[in-house]
Design an enzyme around this catalytic site. Structure first.
Site, PDB file in Angstrom:
ATOM      1  N   ARG A 221     -43.570  59.746 -19.558  1.00 56.33           N
ATOM      2  CA  ARG A 221     -42.617  58.910 -20.295  1.00 56.33           C
ATOM      3  C   ARG A 221     -41.955  59.731 -21.402  1.00 56.33           C
ATOM      4  O   ARG A 221     -40.775  59.556 -21.706  1.00 56.33           O
ATOM      5  CB  ARG A 221     -43.367  57.700 -20.887  1.00 56.33           C
ATOM      6  CG  ARG A 221     -42.502  56.775 -21.718  1.00 56.33           C
ATOM      7  CD  ARG A 221     -43.234  55.500 -22.110  1.00 56.33           C
ATOM      8  NE  ARG A 221     -44.225  55.716 -23.156  1.00 56.33           N
ATOM      9  CZ  ARG A 221     -45.062  54.769 -23.612  1.00 56.33           C
ATOM     10  NH1 ARG A 221     -45.029  53.560 -23.095  1.00 56.33           N
ATOM     11  NH2 ARG A 221     -45.922  55.040 -24.557  1.00 56.33           N
TER      12      ARG A 221
ATOM     13  N   ARG B 259     -53.526  44.443 -32.748  1.00 54.88           N
ATOM     14  CA  ARG B 259     -54.243  45.679 -32.446  1.00 54.88           C
ATOM     15  C   ARG B 259     -55.496  45.831 -33.298  1.00 54.88           C
ATOM     16  O   ARG B 259     -56.198  46.834 -33.156  1.00 54.88           O
ATOM     17  CB  ARG B 259     -53.323  46.872 -32.732  1.00 54.88           C
ATOM     18  CG  ARG B 259     -52.625  47.442 -31.500  1.00 54.88           C
ATOM     19  CD  ARG B 259     -51.677  48.533 -31.982  1.00 54.88           C
ATOM     20  NE  ARG B 259     -51.422  49.557 -31.022  1.00 54.88           N
ATOM     21  CZ  ARG B 259     -50.320  49.625 -30.267  1.00 54.88           C
ATOM     22  NH1 ARG B 259     -49.415  48.681 -30.315  1.00 54.88           N
ATOM     23  NH2 ARG B 259     -50.135  50.643 -29.461  1.00 54.88           N
TER      24      ARG B 259
ATOM     25  N   LYS C 178     -47.349  47.637 -20.485  1.00 54.30           N
ATOM     26  CA  LYS C 178     -47.113  46.344 -21.155  1.00 54.30           C
ATOM     27  C   LYS C 178     -45.620  46.046 -21.296  1.00 54.30           C
ATOM     28  O   LYS C 178     -45.176  44.941 -20.998  1.00 54.30           O
ATOM     29  CB  LYS C 178     -47.773  46.321 -22.545  1.00 54.30           C
ATOM     30  CG  LYS C 178     -49.276  46.554 -22.524  1.00 54.30           C
ATOM     31  CD  LYS C 178     -49.891  46.427 -23.910  1.00 54.30           C
ATOM     32  CE  LYS C 178     -49.469  47.500 -24.901  1.00 54.30           C
ATOM     33  NZ  LYS C 178     -50.035  48.842 -24.656  1.00 54.30           N
TER      34      LYS C 178
ATOM     35  N   ARG D  85     -54.383  58.267 -29.800  1.00 53.90           N
ATOM     36  CA  ARG D  85     -54.014  56.851 -29.638  1.00 53.90           C
ATOM     37  C   ARG D  85     -55.020  56.127 -28.740  1.00 53.90           C
ATOM     38  O   ARG D  85     -55.340  54.958 -28.981  1.00 53.90           O
ATOM     39  CB  ARG D  85     -52.591  56.734 -29.064  1.00 53.90           C
ATOM     40  CG  ARG D  85     -51.532  57.019 -30.132  1.00 53.90           C
ATOM     41  CD  ARG D  85     -50.229  57.521 -29.565  1.00 53.90           C
ATOM     42  NE  ARG D  85     -49.566  56.600 -28.687  1.00 53.90           N
ATOM     43  CZ  ARG D  85     -48.594  56.949 -27.827  1.00 53.90           C
ATOM     44  NH1 ARG D  85     -48.200  58.208 -27.745  1.00 53.90           N
ATOM     45  NH2 ARG D  85     -48.026  56.040 -27.077  1.00 53.90           N
TER      46      ARG D  85
ATOM     47  N   ARG E 298     -39.730  59.892 -27.636  1.00 52.17           N
ATOM     48  CA  ARG E 298     -40.739  59.529 -28.634  1.00 52.17           C
ATOM     49  C   ARG E 298     -41.628  60.725 -28.927  1.00 52.17           C
ATOM     50  O   ARG E 298     -42.314  61.219 -28.033  1.00 52.17           O
ATOM     51  CB  ARG E 298     -41.607  58.376 -28.106  1.00 52.17           C
ATOM     52  CG  ARG E 298     -40.933  57.044 -28.161  1.00 52.17           C
ATOM     53  CD  ARG E 298     -41.782  55.964 -27.517  1.00 52.17           C
ATOM     54  NE  ARG E 298     -43.144  55.883 -28.050  1.00 52.17           N
ATOM     55  CZ  ARG E 298     -43.987  54.892 -27.746  1.00 52.17           C
ATOM     56  NH1 ARG E 298     -43.619  53.928 -26.930  1.00 52.17           N
ATOM     57  NH2 ARG E 298     -45.202  54.891 -28.264  1.00 52.17           N
TER      58      ARG E 298
HETATM   59  P1  ADP Z   1     -48.081  52.462 -27.077  1.00 47.78           P
HETATM   60  O1  ADP Z   1     -48.658  51.142 -26.701  1.00 47.78           O
HETATM   61  O2  ADP Z   1     -47.551  53.224 -25.905  1.00 47.78           O
HETATM   62  O3  ADP Z   1     -48.984  53.284 -27.956  1.00 47.78           O
HETATM   63  P2  ADP Z   1     -46.330  51.167 -28.996  1.00 47.78           P
HETATM   64  O4  ADP Z   1     -44.875  51.269 -28.941  1.00 47.78           O
HETATM   65  O5  ADP Z   1     -46.946  49.841 -28.751  1.00 47.78           O
HETATM   66  O6  ADP Z   1     -46.809  52.230 -27.941  1.00 47.78           O
HETATM   67  O7  ADP Z   1     -46.879  51.686 -30.404  1.00 47.78           O
HETATM   68  C1  ADP Z   1     -46.501  52.934 -30.918  1.00 47.78           C
HETATM   69  C2  ADP Z   1     -47.112  53.125 -32.308  1.00 47.78           C
HETATM   70  O8  ADP Z   1     -46.614  52.113 -33.208  1.00 47.78           O
HETATM   71  C3  ADP Z   1     -48.633  52.996 -32.400  1.00 47.78           C
HETATM   72  O9  ADP Z   1     -49.299  54.189 -32.061  1.00 47.78           O
HETATM   73  C4  ADP Z   1     -48.797  52.609 -33.886  1.00 47.78           C
HETATM   74  O10 ADP Z   1     -48.671  53.720 -34.734  1.00 47.78           O
HETATM   75  C5  ADP Z   1     -47.601  51.705 -34.146  1.00 47.78           C
HETATM   76  N1  ADP Z   1     -47.941  50.284 -33.900  1.00 47.78           N
HETATM   77  C6  ADP Z   1     -47.428  49.484 -32.917  1.00 47.78           C
HETATM   78  N2  ADP Z   1     -47.964  48.258 -32.969  1.00 47.78           N
HETATM   79  C7  ADP Z   1     -48.860  48.262 -33.992  1.00 47.78           C
HETATM   80  C8  ADP Z   1     -49.766  47.308 -34.544  1.00 47.78           C
HETATM   81  N3  ADP Z   1     -49.878  46.080 -34.034  1.00 47.78           N
HETATM   82  N4  ADP Z   1     -50.528  47.666 -35.601  1.00 47.78           N
HETATM   83  C9  ADP Z   1     -50.433  48.894 -36.116  1.00 47.78           C
HETATM   84  N5  ADP Z   1     -49.627  49.850 -35.650  1.00 47.78           N
HETATM   85  C10 ADP Z   1     -48.843  49.559 -34.597  1.00 47.78           C
END
Ligand code: ADP
Length: 190
Positions: free
Chosen positions: A128, A89, A14, A146, A134
Site C-alpha cells: 500500500r 483503539r 477495514k 503499529r 503514507r
Molecule cells: P492503519 O489501521 O493502517 O494503521 P489508520 O489510518 O487507521 O491506519 O491509522 C494511522 C495512524 O493514525 C495510527 O497508527 C495512529 O497513529 C493514528 N490513529 C488512528 N486512529 C487512532 C485512534 N483511534 N487512536 C489513536 N491514534 C489513532
C-alpha cells in the site's frame, strides 16, 4: 441506529470493506486515521498534534482522538448509523464511545474483527505504501511497531465488547468480495 465497529490490525482491509458497507447499509463511515490525515494535510493544530505520533506508529493521545471523534459524530445528526474504522483503539476510547452513544440513546450493535496474520500485514502495508504516500506505510520497522501497539493497546477492546457478547471475528484473507460476504452475513445476524 446500527452502529458497527470494524476492527483489525493495520492493513487488514477495514477501509476497503467500510466503503462497501456504507452503501449497502446506509451508514456514515468514520475513520480516525483518515480524519487525522485530512487535518495533517491542512496543517491544522489538530493535524500538527497528531503528526509525530502517527509517523512513529504510536497512538495519538486519547483526549485528542476522542474529541475529534465526538465532533465528527455530532456533525451527522441525520445518520442512520455509523461504521467506526480505526476507533476505538484503547479501552478509554471504547468507554468514551459508549457514553457518547448512550447520550444519543443508542449503542454499538457489534464489533467485527478482520483476522490477518502479521507477515501478511507487513506485505500488504508495504505494498500500500508504494501508492498511498503514507510515510508510516513505507518503513517495515514502523509497520511492526503499529502491529505491536495493536496487540498491546487495541486488542483489549475486542475483549471489552466480547464481555457484552458483541465481538465477532472473520478471516480477513481471500478476495475483497468474499470478505465482504462474510461481513454481511455477520452483520445480518447481529
Ligand atoms: P492503519 O489501521 O493502517 O494503521 P489508520 O489510518 O487507521 O491506519 O491509522 C494511522 C495512524 O493514525 C495510527 O497508527 C495512529 O497513529 C493514528 N490513529 C488512528 N486512529 C487512532 C485512534 N483511534 N487512536 C489513536 N491514534 C489513532
Amino acid at each position: 441506529m446500527t452502529n458497527l465497529i470494524l476492527f483489525g490490525p493495520p492493513g487488514s482491509g477495514k477501509g476497503t470493506q467500510a466503503a462497501k458497507l456504507i452503501d449497502k447499509y446506509n451508514l456514515v463511515h468514520i475513520s480516525t486515521g483518515d480524519l487525522f490525515r485530512y487535518e495533517m494535510g491542512n496543517n491544522t493544530p489538530l493535524g500538527l498534534q497528531a503528526k509525530a505520533f502517527m509517523a512513529e506508529g504510536r497512538l495519538v493521545p486519547d483526549e485528542v482522538t476522542i474529541g475529534m471523534l465526538r465532533n465528527k459524530v455530532e456533525a451527522h445528526p441525520e445518520a442512520q448509523g455509523f461504521i467506526f474504522d480505526g476507533f476505538p483503539r484503547t479501552i478509554p476510547q471504547a468507554e468514551a464511545l459508549d457514553s457518547l452513544l448512550a447520550e444519543m440513546n443508542t449503542d454499538i450493535a457489534g464489533l467485527i474483527a478482520l483476522e490477518v496474520d502479521d507477515e501478511e500485514i507487513v506485505v500488504r502495508v508495504l505494498n500500500r505504501g508504494k501508492s498511498s504516500g503514507r510515510p508510516d506505510d513505507n518503513d517495515e520497522a514502523i509497520i511492526r511497531k503499529r502491529i505491536t501497539v495493536y496487540k498491546q493497546e487495541t486488542t483489549p477492546v475486542f475483549d471489552y465488547y466480547a464481555e457484552h457478547g458483541k465481538s465477532h471475528s472473520i478471516p480477513g484473507v481471500g478476495s475483497i468480495h468474499d470478505i465482504f460476504e462474510r461481513l454481511c452475513m455477520t452483520i445480518d445476524q447481529l
